[in-house]
Scaffold this active site. Structure first.
Site, PDB file in Angstrom:
ATOM      1  N   ASP A  56     -12.477   1.953  -2.044  1.00  0.00           N
ATOM      2  CA  ASP A  56     -11.923   2.176  -3.377  1.00  0.00           C
ATOM      3  C   ASP A  56     -12.315   0.975  -4.233  1.00  0.00           C
ATOM      4  O   ASP A  56     -12.607  -0.105  -3.705  1.00  0.00           O
ATOM      5  CB  ASP A  56     -10.400   2.310  -3.270  1.00  0.00           C
ATOM      6  CG  ASP A  56      -9.718   2.291  -4.624  1.00  0.00           C
ATOM      7  OD1 ASP A  56     -10.068   3.124  -5.469  1.00  0.00           O
ATOM      8  OD2 ASP A  56      -8.856   1.415  -4.821  1.00  0.00           O
ATOM      9  N   ASP A  58     -10.780  -0.066  -7.866  1.00  0.00           N
ATOM     10  CA  ASP A  58      -9.749  -0.764  -8.631  1.00  0.00           C
ATOM     11  C   ASP A  58      -8.714  -1.413  -7.732  1.00  0.00           C
ATOM     12  O   ASP A  58      -8.031  -0.756  -6.956  1.00  0.00           O
ATOM     13  CB  ASP A  58      -9.062   0.208  -9.586  1.00  0.00           C
ATOM     14  CG  ASP A  58      -9.999   0.722 -10.664  1.00  0.00           C
ATOM     15  OD1 ASP A  58     -11.093   0.159 -10.815  1.00  0.00           O
ATOM     16  OD2 ASP A  58      -9.634   1.697 -11.351  1.00  0.00           O
TER      17      ASP A  58
END
Length: 303
Positions: A56, A58
């Site tokens: 991922d 962020d």
């Protein structure tokens, strides 16, 4: 003679014990070697062509939300006005403080972001993305997560970003970090100009897992040998898909879930309160779901 016989018998007994000791030692050594061979190898496994890692973006790879930093760069370049920036900031704050993905607010955030790029050329945004990375993003890469990604690369494995951020941003970050590629938002374009619409649906929650599954099938990967990394409980479907899930800078829900399932945790923040330093990826433009995302990423990579 009796004494000589006793001595001989004693020597034979000692010899027998020595032989027994030697055999036992050899057996122990052999068993020890077998036990070592049977242990789980150091992870990531070097040269495992059927393994990969999915990160991922962020607050996992980067401190904060990539879309927010991108928006700062676009505002600096007069892509939108102050009132648009205020509205955009309010929408980001909603996701950050509410901690839930309200469909109506998500749609508003995506529509706002898409309206900003509508009418602009794809090549223009790609070029600006390179500049914005240097201005706002490079210094916000978590060194610890970067090291984890590099460990997979050093082991000869492929590493992909899986994010709800625009694919143009994701690809810039992936390339700058030397990763394999990225799955992210694909905004529709006609003749190289953005239309203000999405291709597919947002890559969020279960959709990330579908994209990873589709990519794994296309790349011939064994998901039980793959790893996934995320900070958000929204990515539990993706983390649950692989054999080696990691919670990185986890929010409270993911931390609890990871502890219950004995997943590995890594926290590179200076304090627990830093958990809200980033804005959830749900506030992003969105991304392509499932196989569409994987297919586009593969197509771009292989051209």
């Amino acid at each position: 003679m009796a004494a000589l016989g006793w001595l001989t018998s004693r020597r034979r007994s000692a010899t027998a014990r020595s032989v027994l000791a030697g055999e036992a030692s050899a057996e122990a050594a052999r068993k020890s070697t077998q036990d070592v061979v049977g242990e789980e190898p150091v992870f990531p496994v070097h040269g495992d062509a059927h393994a990969a890692a999915f990160f991922d973006l962020d607050n996992t790879v980067m401190q904060g939300a990539a879309l927010f930093h991108f928006g700062r760069g676009l505002y600096k370049r007069k892509f939108f006005e102050t009132r648009d920036l205020a509205k955009f900031a309010w929408q980001q704050a909603w996701f950050r403080l509410a901690g839930v993905e309200d469909p109506e607010h998500m749609q508003e955030a995506r529509d706002s972001a898409l309206s900003i790029v509508k009418g602009h050329r794809v090549a223009e945004l790609q070029s600006i993305g390179e500049e914005i990375y240097d201005e706002y993003m490079a210094e916000r890469i978590w060194p610890g997560t970067r090291a984890l990604a590099q460990a997979h690369l050093d082991a000869g494995q492929r590493v992909w970003l899986v994010t709800a951020a625009p694919v143009e941003i994701a690809q810039v970050i992936s390339r700058r970090l030397g990763l394999t590629g990225a799955l992210g938002t694909v905004a529709e374009s006609v003749d190289g100009v953005y239309t203000g619409k999405l291709v597919g649906e947002p890559l969020h929650g279960p959709a990330k897992a579908e994209a990873v599954r589709a990519l794994a099938t296309a790349e011939g990967l064994d998901l039980t040998r793959c790893a996934a990394y995320s900070d958000s409980h929204n990515d539990i479907p993706m983390l649950s898909l692989v054999g080696h899930p990691y919670a990185i800078n986890p929010d409270s829900k993911l931390r609890k879930h990871a502890r219950q399932l004995e997943w590995r945790l890594r926290d590179y923040r200076t304090g627990r309160k830093a958990a809200k330093v980033g804005i959830p990826a749900a506030a992003g433009v969105g991304a392509v779901a499932g196989g569409t995302a994987a297919a586009i990423a593969l197509h771009k990579r292989r051209r």
